[in-house]
Design an enzyme around this catalytic site. Structure first.
Site, PDB file in Angstrom:
ATOM      1  NE  ARG A 160      -2.883  -0.767   3.165  1.00 47.89           N
ATOM      2  CZ  ARG A 160      -3.715  -0.961   4.154  1.00 47.89           C
ATOM      3  NH1 ARG A 160      -5.005  -0.870   3.966  1.00 47.89           N
ATOM      4  NH2 ARG A 160      -3.282  -1.229   5.369  1.00 47.89           N
ATOM      5  CE  LYS A 182       1.361 -20.818  10.718  1.00 51.00           C
ATOM      6  NZ  LYS A 182       2.246 -19.986  11.568  1.00 51.00           N
ATOM      7  CG  HIS A 238       8.128 -22.500   7.174  1.00 47.84           C
ATOM      8  ND1 HIS A 238       7.187 -22.133   8.091  1.00 47.84           N
ATOM      9  CD2 HIS A 238       9.292 -22.606   7.866  1.00 47.84           C
ATOM     10  CE1 HIS A 238       7.764 -22.024   9.282  1.00 47.84           C
ATOM     11  NE2 HIS A 238       9.041 -22.302   9.170  1.00 47.84           N
ATOM     12  CE  LYS A 243      11.477 -25.681   9.371  1.00 47.01           C
ATOM     13  NZ  LYS A 243      12.461 -24.659   9.705  1.00 47.01           N
ATOM     14  CD  GLU A 247       9.476 -20.824  17.461  1.00 49.10           C
ATOM     15  OE1 GLU A 247      10.003 -20.092  16.629  1.00 49.10           O
ATOM     16  OE2 GLU A 247       8.280 -20.741  17.786  1.00 49.10           O
ATOM     17  CG  ASP A 304       2.293 -19.429  15.537  1.00 43.19           C
ATOM     18  OD1 ASP A 304       2.105 -19.064  14.364  1.00 43.19           O
ATOM     19  OD2 ASP A 304       3.364 -19.238  16.148  1.00 43.19           O
ATOM     20  CG  HIS A 315       4.706 -25.398  11.504  1.00 47.05           C
ATOM     21  ND1 HIS A 315       4.453 -25.150  10.183  1.00 47.05           N
ATOM     22  CD2 HIS A 315       4.925 -24.177  12.059  1.00 47.05           C
ATOM     23  CE1 HIS A 315       4.526 -23.847   9.944  1.00 47.05           C
ATOM     24  NE2 HIS A 315       4.811 -23.234  11.074  1.00 47.05           N
ATOM     25  CE  LYS A 355       6.340 -17.748  18.970  1.00 45.20           C
ATOM     26  NZ  LYS A 355       7.124 -18.237  17.822  1.00 45.20           N
TER      27      LYS A 355
HETATM   28  C1  BG6 Z   1       5.867 -19.897  12.030  1.00 43.92           C
HETATM   29  C2  BG6 Z   1       5.234 -19.405  13.310  1.00 43.92           C
HETATM   30  O1  BG6 Z   1       4.934 -20.566  11.240  1.00 43.92           O
HETATM   31  O2  BG6 Z   1       6.934 -20.791  12.352  1.00 43.92           O
HETATM   32  C3  BG6 Z   1       6.265 -18.727  14.187  1.00 43.92           C
HETATM   33  O3  BG6 Z   1       4.205 -18.487  12.984  1.00 43.92           O
HETATM   34  C4  BG6 Z   1       7.449 -19.636  14.433  1.00 43.92           C
HETATM   35  O4  BG6 Z   1       5.685 -18.340  15.427  1.00 43.92           O
HETATM   36  C5  BG6 Z   1       7.976 -20.202  13.106  1.00 43.92           C
HETATM   37  O5  BG6 Z   1       8.453 -18.876  15.071  1.00 43.92           O
HETATM   38  C6  BG6 Z   1       9.028 -21.263  13.363  1.00 43.92           C
HETATM   39  O6  BG6 Z   1       9.645 -21.611  12.159  1.00 43.92           O
HETATM   40  P1  BG6 Z   1      11.138 -22.174  12.109  1.00 43.92           P
HETATM   41  O7  BG6 Z   1      11.360 -22.483  10.673  1.00 43.92           O
HETATM   42  O8  BG6 Z   1      12.016 -21.064  12.634  1.00 43.92           O
HETATM   43  O9  BG6 Z   1      11.166 -23.365  13.006  1.00 43.92           O
END
Ligand code: BG6
Length: 491
Positions: free
Chosen positions: A54, A151, A181, A185, A219, A238, A243, A343
């Site tokens: 934008r 997502k 994603h 990997k 994480e 999330d 995942h 986290k």
């Molecule tokens: C994302 C989440 O899909 O994946 C994030 O929204 C998370 O909160 C991330 O940190 C983790 O991805 P990776 O590849 O760093 O393990």
């Protein structure tokens, strides 16, 4: 379900259009991934990348923004001035308000004549419907076009269906790439090879030879600057809904008949549909919600979740989940599946641990009371596979000690390992759907997850506090102890 055969790769010019092109994902992941693909000559010759946003920028202002922001996310050794300049040549910027139909006419004018089009929707999902309608209204979709959906794909089953319906009005299922994603990997793709490219594990890959499966995606980072998104989302939506369940599918699925997108996705879907539904009683017994409190991370003090910027001080959003799932089929009957993610945990570590059955009887009186055989598949940050076996300690007597057979994938292969987004973007360009979620998969995942969210609402309990920099609340260890087991770092 319509068979998912994506349009075959072509030699036509390619227009890659990124909605949210100046946003965080684009800057940190998509543009660096496209740069790497450019560097390795993997982009079709006539590829133009159109970032949409934008901001009322022209191309020069956008390029200045990119020069400032993107290089920090590219490995310095991969950047040469010539390739970088060549990459910038491919970039264009279109100032566009997705809610204004007229702006899509300008977009159409920026695209190459007769090109293949990939539309990457890296915006809030609330804009997906409008974007698709306006693309269709401006006649920018044809049978060769593809759309990539980033997502979060919904916050519950109904909203996921709504997204699927509205995108499905303009694109066939075979044109829709729902990205997770984790499926891009290297190590996640390698899991399929570990299981189906070897003969040794498969006969044992079932009940009663497997005692439990642990999947951890830990994480060390906190919520960072994503408070607005994260606080209304939480760890279950999330990370688990997408995942972790995708990892579980690859671990638990039956061998697909081939690598065709539908063959693989049919098997993953069966896993999701076989998950035992969670009643409120299961939710109370088999799930743990946590929220980090002040502690330390990487040697520095870390704030608690409630003290993070823009987090309401009374937030009850979970930053940690541990849960026990069951798959109701012959292969997995009575095998607890333990999932956890959070986290601000002790370290960044994604790992799958297959714990094999206990010895039926031991003739070694000095055998330690710990799991005997475990297959530990480390997805990140290191990439390795370890098989824990018992061996005799040197010396007189028969004392046993666990030792690891160690396959270090980084040492075994010296080839460059592309980042997940690069690999997945190349799949989109080549029309390969195998590593993307199909509509029914997404909905099956939400069907299983939604009762957990409902259960938590009914139980109305605050998340359990855990100190930042630890492995989560004590209740998470207790959940394992009830299985006569322990998380891998505790055993
Ligand atoms: C994302 C989440 O899909 O994946 C994030 O929204 C998370 O909160 C991330 O940190 C983790 O991805 P990776 O590849 O760093 O393990």
């Amino acid at each position: 379900m319509t068979p998912s055969t994506a349009p075959a790769p072509s030699t036509l010019p390619l227009d890659l259009v990124i909605f949210g092109g100046a946003g965080d994902l684009s800057v940190r992941k998509l543009l660096p991934a496209l740069y790497m693909a450019h560097l390795h000559n993997n982009l079709p010759a006539q590829t133009r990348i159109h970032a949409l946003g934008r901001q009322p920028w022209d191309r020069t202002a956008f390029l200045a923004f990119i020069e400032d922001k993107v290089p920090g996310f590219i490995d310095a050794t991969a950047r040469t001035e010539t390739t970088w300049q060549g990459f910038l040549q491919r970039l264009n910027y279109v100032s566009l308000d997705a809610t204004r139909a007229g702006d899509f006419t300008s977009l159409g004018e920026a695209l190459q004549a007769g090109s293949d089009r990939v539309y990457y929707l890296a915006t809030a999902p609330s804009l997906f419907t409008t974007i698709c309608e306006h693309l269709a209204g401006a006649s920018l979709i044809d049978v060769r076009s593809r759309v990539v959906l980033e997502k979060p794909l919904g916050h519950d089953l109904a909203s996921a269906k709504e997204i699927n319906d509205s995108v499905g009005r303009h694109f066939l299922e075979s044109q829709i790439f729902r990205i997770d994603h984790y499926l891009g990997k290297e190590t996640v793709q390698n899991l399929m090879v570990l299981r189906f490219g070897n003969t040794i594990f498969e006969p044992l890959w079932r009940s009663p030879y497997i005692k439990s499966v642990q999947i951890t995606v830990a994480e060390s980072v906190g919520v960072g600057s994503r408070a607005g998104f994260y606080d209304s989302t939480g760890a279950l939506r999330d990370m688990v809904q997408n995942h972790l369940l995708q990892l579980l599918c690859i671990v638990a699925m039956e061998p697909p008949v081939s690598l065709d997108p539908d063959a693989v996705r049919d098997e993953k879907l069966k896993v999701l549909r076989s998950l035992r539904p969670m009643t409120v009683a299961h939710v109370a017994r088999d799930t743990v919600r946590g929220q980090y409190s002040a502690g330390a991370s990487g040697g520095d003090k870390a704030r608690g979740y409630l003290q993070e910027d823009n987090i309401p001080p009374d937030s009850t959003t979970e930053t940690f989940v541990a849960l026990r799932a069951h798959i109701n089929n012959w292969r997995w009957a009575n095998v607890p599946i333990l999932l956890r993610t959070g986290k601000r945990m002790a370290e960044r570590r994604s790992e799958i641990v297959i714990e094999f059955a206990d010895l039926p009887y031991t003739i070694f009186p000095d055998a330690p009371r710990q799991p005997v055989n475990r297959l530990m598949i480390r997805l990140q940050p290191e990439e390795h596979v370890q098989l824990q076996m018992m061996a005799k300690e040197p010396g007189s007597g028969m004392r046993l000690r666990p030792v690891n057979l160690n396959l270090d994938l980084e040492l075994a292969f010296s080839e460059r390992r592309a980042e997940a987004y690069e690999r997945l973007l190349m799949d989109v360009i080549k029309g390969r759907l195998t590593h993307f979620m199909r509509r029914d998969e997404l909905e099956a995942a939400w069907t299983w997850v939604e009762p957990i969210l409902d259960g938590w609402k009914q139980l109305n309990e605050k998340p359990k506090a855990y100190t930042a920099g630890t492995w989560g609340p004590a209740a998470s260890s207790a959940l394992m102890a009830r299985e006569g087991s322990a998380w891998v770092e505790e055993s």
